[in-house]
Design an enzyme around this catalytic site. Structure first.
Site, PDB file in Angstrom:
ATOM      1  N   GLU A 498      -2.716   1.345  -0.575  1.00 26.97           N
ATOM      2  CA  GLU A 498      -4.570   2.382  -0.282  1.00 26.97           C
ATOM      3  C   GLU A 498      -5.263   2.691  -1.409  1.00 26.97           C
ATOM      4  O   GLU A 498      -5.605   4.027  -1.538  1.00 26.97           O
ATOM      5  CB  GLU A 498      -3.391   3.549   0.220  1.00 26.97           C
ATOM      6  CG  GLU A 498      -2.312   3.160   1.402  1.00 26.97           C
ATOM      7  CD  GLU A 498      -2.398   4.469   2.546  1.00 26.97           C
ATOM      8  OE1 GLU A 498      -3.035   5.045   1.992  1.00 26.97           O
ATOM      9  OE2 GLU A 498      -1.450   4.033   3.035  1.00 26.97           O
TER      10      GLU A 498
HETATM   11  C1  LIG Z   1       3.870  -2.687  -2.214  1.00 22.77           C
HETATM   12  C2  LIG Z   1       2.747  -3.007  -1.685  1.00 22.77           C
HETATM   13  C3  LIG Z   1       2.791  -2.991   0.047  1.00 22.77           C
HETATM   14  C4  LIG Z   1       1.366  -2.769   0.233  1.00 22.77           C
HETATM   15  N1  LIG Z   1       1.346  -2.949   2.047  1.00 22.77           N
HETATM   16  C5  LIG Z   1       0.434  -3.302   2.524  1.00 22.77           C
HETATM   17  C6  LIG Z   1       0.256  -3.274   4.096  1.00 22.77           C
HETATM   18  O1  LIG Z   1       0.908  -2.914   4.645  1.00 22.77           O
HETATM   19  N2  LIG Z   1      -0.935  -4.091   4.072  1.00 22.77           N
HETATM   20  C7  LIG Z   1      -2.100  -4.035   3.904  1.00 22.77           C
HETATM   21  O2  LIG Z   1      -3.076  -5.171   4.420  1.00 22.77           O
HETATM   22  N3  LIG Z   1      -2.064  -4.316   2.532  1.00 22.77           N
HETATM   23  C8  LIG Z   1      -0.834  -4.040   1.066  1.00 22.77           C
HETATM   24  N4  LIG Z   1      -0.829  -3.757   0.485  1.00 22.77           N
HETATM   25  C9  LIG Z   1      -2.009  -4.235  -0.650  1.00 22.77           C
HETATM   26  C10 LIG Z   1      -2.543  -3.325  -0.994  1.00 22.77           C
HETATM   27  O3  LIG Z   1      -3.328  -2.301  -0.234  1.00 22.77           O
HETATM   28  C11 LIG Z   1      -3.250  -4.173  -2.459  1.00 22.77           C
HETATM   29  O4  LIG Z   1      -2.516  -4.383  -3.058  1.00 22.77           O
HETATM   30  C12 LIG Z   1      -4.065  -2.917  -2.915  1.00 22.77           C
HETATM   31  O5  LIG Z   1      -5.370  -2.591  -2.303  1.00 22.77           O
HETATM   32  C13 LIG Z   1      -4.632  -3.615  -4.192  1.00 22.77           C
HETATM   33  O6  LIG Z   1      -4.946  -4.948  -3.777  1.00 22.77           O
HETATM   34  P1  LIG Z   1      -4.741  -6.066  -5.383  1.00 22.77           P
HETATM   35  O7  LIG Z   1      -2.937  -5.589  -5.915  1.00 22.77           O
HETATM   36  O8  LIG Z   1      -5.252  -7.340  -4.975  1.00 22.77           O
HETATM   37  O9  LIG Z   1      -5.531  -6.059  -6.629  1.00 22.77           O
HETATM   38  P2  LIG Z   1      -6.653  -6.717  -7.121  1.00 22.77           P
HETATM   39  O10 LIG Z   1      -7.896  -6.175  -5.869  1.00 22.77           O
HETATM   40  O11 LIG Z   1      -6.150  -7.835  -7.563  1.00 22.77           O
HETATM   41  O12 LIG Z   1      -6.778  -5.153  -7.992  1.00 22.77           O
HETATM   42  C14 LIG Z   1      -5.991  -5.941  -9.569  1.00 22.77           C
HETATM   43  C15 LIG Z   1      -7.057  -4.289 -10.213  1.00 22.77           C
HETATM   44  O13 LIG Z   1      -8.076  -4.486 -10.471  1.00 22.77           O
HETATM   45  C16 LIG Z   1      -9.206  -2.655 -10.150  1.00 22.77           C
HETATM   46  N5  LIG Z   1     -10.098  -3.668  -9.271  1.00 22.77           N
HETATM   47  C17 LIG Z   1     -10.302  -4.137  -8.016  1.00 22.77           C
HETATM   48  N6  LIG Z   1     -11.875  -3.862  -7.566  1.00 22.77           N
HETATM   49  C18 LIG Z   1     -12.283  -2.743  -8.868  1.00 22.77           C
HETATM   50  C19 LIG Z   1     -13.207  -2.537  -8.919  1.00 22.77           C
HETATM   51  N7  LIG Z   1     -14.645  -2.634  -8.186  1.00 22.77           N
HETATM   52  N8  LIG Z   1     -13.735  -1.404 -10.179  1.00 22.77           N
HETATM   53  C20 LIG Z   1     -12.184  -1.216 -10.959  1.00 22.77           C
HETATM   54  N9  LIG Z   1     -11.410  -1.452 -10.642  1.00 22.77           N
HETATM   55  C21 LIG Z   1     -11.016  -2.330  -9.676  1.00 22.77           C
HETATM   56  C22 LIG Z   1      -7.379  -2.418  -9.206  1.00 22.77           C
HETATM   57  O14 LIG Z   1      -8.203  -0.964  -9.563  1.00 22.77           O
HETATM   58  C23 LIG Z   1      -7.210  -3.014 -10.013  1.00 22.77           C
HETATM   59  O15 LIG Z   1      -6.178  -2.239 -10.835  1.00 22.77           O
HETATM   60  C24 LIG Z   1       0.943  -3.270  -0.492  1.00 22.77           C
HETATM   61  C25 LIG Z   1       0.352  -4.149  -1.403  1.00 22.77           C
HETATM   62  C26 LIG Z   1       1.757  -3.441  -1.621  1.00 22.77           C
HETATM   63  C27 LIG Z   1       2.446  -4.225  -4.026  1.00 22.77           C
END
Ligand SMILES: Cc1cc2nc3c(=O)[nH]c(=O)nc-3n(C[C@H](O)[C@H](O)[C@H](O)COP(=O)(O)OP(=O)(O)OC[C@H]3O[C@@H](n4cnc5c(N)ncnc54)[C@H](O)[C@@H]3O)c2cc1C
Length: 816
Positions: A498
């Protein structure tokens, strides 16, 4: 002497006018009169200087004059430096409501805005559900069995959750749901947080997902079909937004839905051909209906002229041909249902779009709108509940675990994390309940949702780390007796989902707040977009008044002059006054950052994060103060209030200091620092005395401990699984009797009155009884007490190959 006095009086007068934002006419009049007085009393130089100041104020401030020469120039400059707001950002900015967060942006928060939203608690029906159904559900899960043996909730628990309507807390009663208030949802999730998998499983369908989207945007037909089925668990939903290429930047999703026609059962049906790849979708492996976000295109113009319609949300039955679903991911620590979903050339009728074809392209707006509520409740409540259990267990453990002949709770090194845990728990509990209360009063707090999500899950991380440290090896050793380790290792899930915390803190809180909550920036941007110089003049000069007002308020209040009145008692009022003081400083710095960096502020994330930290800490302090004001305070709570407010206000000032240290315009940084903190730092970390007092209170059976653990699962009955919190509570109740006995026995041992080889506590108490040092009754009591304590300290061990998934891969060590 007289000229100097005149100048001082003029400055005081100007500060009063600025503080009240009384406007340029008042300022012009006041300096003009001062100038004339200067001339009349024979101080011509002072008089002339003051009249020149009057002329400058008049030229810049009086509408008739400034509109001729100043406003057009400012408008041209503004157009070059103001950030461009993308459609995606605008959707986020338009979502949700502005409430107390907006007050903090003004620099003169009106406490009535907050206090008018009275906190009335939950109703009888909701409380009965928390007391009974949540208690039964919590008692049905065994953390070790769920995490390691079954990697799922037990079947009877799934049935119970569906039967009792846990998945329909947000669904209104007319559709068969529980129709719970936000406060009740929060308390349910807090209680279920005794097990992370249980909390997530219940939290997700009640948060952002098909249920809420249908409620807000669904067609009547969609509501009538799905809501009753979601409420009683016949349908289990998931929502797929994230994919391999689109994580934090979810709007970059490459999944497509092409408008097309297909013949089904001899009939031509208008629909969408979907191609998508999603991952990490919670509940997907067992979901019966999939909420899906995709980019919708209409290349053949079947719906109209627009080809690229934008992000759209649809509800798709699991069995639809072309969908590949059912595999699982393995989230760290907690085996809740989570997995990928792929779809290749999946055809669905057009009315699967949530809200029907009219809502094509509205998906992003719908999602961010719903996020403002769900994100305030699910993860923050899970974090708060987790913190409360961790505190309960750790306080109990610290009192009962003895080293160096003392309970470790008596050691200052342990008292520090114990007090911190208590304060973070108290802040989290106040914040999540008071924010839920705002939602129950009709608000959709967008910026607070980002504050709560990131701050409270960070608190959870800190509390769990502290709990692990205090428990030492007891929590490091996994097994059925370890009540803490599994939840600890699951914490990164809450940090990531989220809106991952780094992005939320650096980009969202201030970035969104600066435009969304600021009293004038949105109007200025709208004037820019409409090229409306009149509207711009109105907004920008009101804005200028605010800047001067905030400077005057921050400076005078920083000097201890003109403190604001607040609705709080004498314990809480000083903190509320400082929230107001720092809010003025925050408003000033926010404007200074926007003015000096313009659109570059977006990429200066470290500065944005510090401004966000100031706002977050002021928001959290306000929630603590309101909770204090409205709840029945118990003995020792004032100490916790002092600790919590000092901790938060210290953090707010620390964020200011780091902001000034790194502000690119060094001259401006120095001026801001003098205005916002004219006498330096006001707040220091909470004192050791407060720390000691709180640590004592939460590791003994006090009213304060009871209040912090209210509405948790703390019942031990033969019908339910073993409950460590209930066991610790019972042991703490007996501890006052055990304490003097421990002291007596230990003293006798150190004096040599008990044999030196009585090394075990059990041996010592038998020796003390044999020498007549304690009575038979006390000996019986201590035998039982020690046995129960030892049971809590015991850890598990396993057969050598117990953890090998493949027994044939177990190494035969040559240990002969
Ligand atoms: C267990 C689990 C359950 C989930 N459930 C759902 C679900 O039900 N439905 C769904 O749609 N999604 C779901 N997600 C997805 C979740 O919402 C995403 O993992 C989350 O939004 C972050 O995306 P990412 O992990 O790809 O991180 P990335 O986007 O790859 O980010 C990597 C890092 O970079 C940082 N970052 C990215 N952009 C910026 C910026 N502009 N400035 C500073 N820092 C930045 C982030 O904070 C993070 O620390 C789930 C994920 C997990 C792990």
């Amino acid at each position: 002497m007289l000229p100097l006095l005149l100048i001082i009086l003029t400055i005081i007068g100007l500060l009063v006018i600025m503080r009240r934002e009384a406007g340029s006419i008042a300022a012009t009049g006041m300096t003009g009169i001062a100038g004339l007085i200067g001339i009349l009393i024979g101080a011509p130089l002072t008089g002339v200087i003051l009249l020149i100041v009057t002329a400058i104020i008049a030229a810049c401030g009086l509408p008739a004059l400034r509109r001729r020469w100043l406003t057009p120039r400012l408008f041209s400059l503004f157009k070059t430096v103001a950030p461009n707001v993308s459609d995606t950002e605008r959707a986020a900015l338009d979502a949700g409501s502005v409430g107390w967060d907006g007050e903090l942006f003004t620099g003169r928060p009106n406490w009535n805005q907050l206090m008018n939203q009275r906190f009335d608690g939950v109703n009888e029906e909701e409380q009965a559900f928390i007391d009974h159904q949540c208690h039964v559900a919590a008692g049905m899960c065994n953390a070790w069995e769920i995490a390691r043996e079954r990697t799922d909730l037990p079947a009877e628990l799934w049935d119970y959750l569906k039967r009792e309507g846990f998945f329909g807390m947000i669904i209104p009663k007319e559709y068969g749901g529980l129709g719970f208030s936000a406060k009740a949802q929060s308390l349910v999730l807090q209680k279920l947080a005794v097990n992370e998998t249980l909390m997530v499983t219940v939290g997700v369908p009640n948060s952002l997902g098909p249920g809420e989207l249908l409620l807000k945007y669904g067609t009547q037909q969609q509501k009538d079909h799905y809501l009753p089925r979601l409420a009683d668990g016949r349908e289990l939903p998931c929502f797929g937004l994230t994919g391999p290429r689109a994580g934090s930047d979810a709007t970059a999703l490459p999944d497509t839905g092409i408008v097309c026609k297909q013949v089904i059962d001899g009939q031509e049906v208008l629909g969408l051909r979907l191609n998508f790849e999603k991952r990490w979708i919670t509940l997907a492996p067992i979901a019966t209906v999939i909420g899906l976000a995709f980019r919708m295109f209409d290349p053949d113009g079947l719906l109209g002229d627009t080809q690229d319609l934008g992000i759209t949300c649809a509800l798709i039955p699991r069995q639809t041909p072309g969908i590949d679903i059912g595999r699982r991911h393995h989230p760290i620590g907690s085996p809740f249902m989570n997995g990928p979903i792929k779809g290749k050339d999946v055809f669905v009728p057009i009315d699967t779009i949530i809200g029907g074809p009219e809502m094509a392209g509205q998906g992003w707006r719908m999602l961010v709108e719903c996020l403002s509520v769900g994100r305030c409740i699910t993860l923050p409540s899970g974090a708060t509940g987790t913190a409360r259990y961790a505190l309960g267990w750790t306080g109990g453990f610290a009192r009962l675990r003895r080293q160096f002949n003392l309970p470790i709770a008596e050691m200052e090194g342990i008292q520090e994390p114990l007090a911190r845990m208590a304060a973070l728990t108290y802040i989290a509990q106040s914040t999540v309940l008071q924010t839920a209360n705002m939602i129950d009063h009709g608000e959709r707090p967008a910026v607070p949702s980002a504050i709560l999500k990131s701050q409270l899950t960070e608190f959870q991380r800190r509390v769990l780390a502290d709990a692990m440290d205090v428990h030492g090896g007891k929590a490091v050793t996994l097994g059925p007796r370890n009540y803490l380790g599994i939840g600890y290792s699951a914490n990164p899930v809450a940090i990531t989902v989220e809106g991952a915390n780094i992005m939320t803190r650096n980009l969202m809180i201030f970035g969104q707040g600066a435009i969304r909550c600021h009293p004038y920036v949105l109007d200025e941007l709208a004037a820019k977009d409409a090229n409306d110089v009149q509207a711009f003049d109105k907004a920008i000069f009101a804005h200028a008044g605010l800047i001067f007002g905030n400077a005057a308020r921050a400076l005078t209040q920083g000097l201890g002059i003109g403190k604001t009145t607040t609705p709080f008692d004498e314990v809480a009022a000083p903190y509320a006054q400082d929230v107001a003081r720092l809010s003025a400083g925050f408003g000033l710095c926010a404007d200074a950052a926007m003015a000096s960096l313009g659109s570059r502020l977006k990429s200066r994330e470290m500065l944005s994060a510090r401004l966000g930290d100031v706002l977050s800490n002021l928001y959290l302090t306000s929630m603590v103060l309101k909770q204090w004001h409205e709840s029945d305070n118990v003995e020792g709570e004032a100490t916790l209030l002092h600790y919590s407010c000092r901790f938060l206000l210290y953090r707010a000032e620390q964020a200011f200091v780091e902001l000034f240290d790194n502000f690119p315009n060094r001259g401006m940084a120095r001026v801001l620092a003098r205005i916002v903190m004219p006498l330096g730092r006001h707040w220091h970390q909470p004192t050791d005395d407060l720390t000691r007092e709180i640590a004592q209170a939460v590791s003994r059976p006090t009213m304060l401990r009871e209040k912090l653990l209210d509405n948790t699962w703390d019942y031990q009955g033969s019908d339910q699984r073993d409950n460590p919190l209930a066991r610790y509570n019972a042991l703490l109740e007996d501890y006052p009797r055990a304490e003097p006995l421990y002291r007596r026995i230990d003293k006798a041992y150190s004096k040599g009155e008990i044999d030196a080889d009585a090394l075990h506590p059990e041996q010592r108490l038998e020796a003390a009884y044999a020498t007549g040092l304690i009575s038979e009754e006390d000996a019986d009591f201590m035998r039982d007490f020690e046995a129960r304590v030892l049971d809590m300290l015991t850890v598990d061990d396993f057969a050598f190959d117990a953890f090998a998934l493949h027994r044939d891969k177990v190494v035969e060590h040559d240990i002969a």
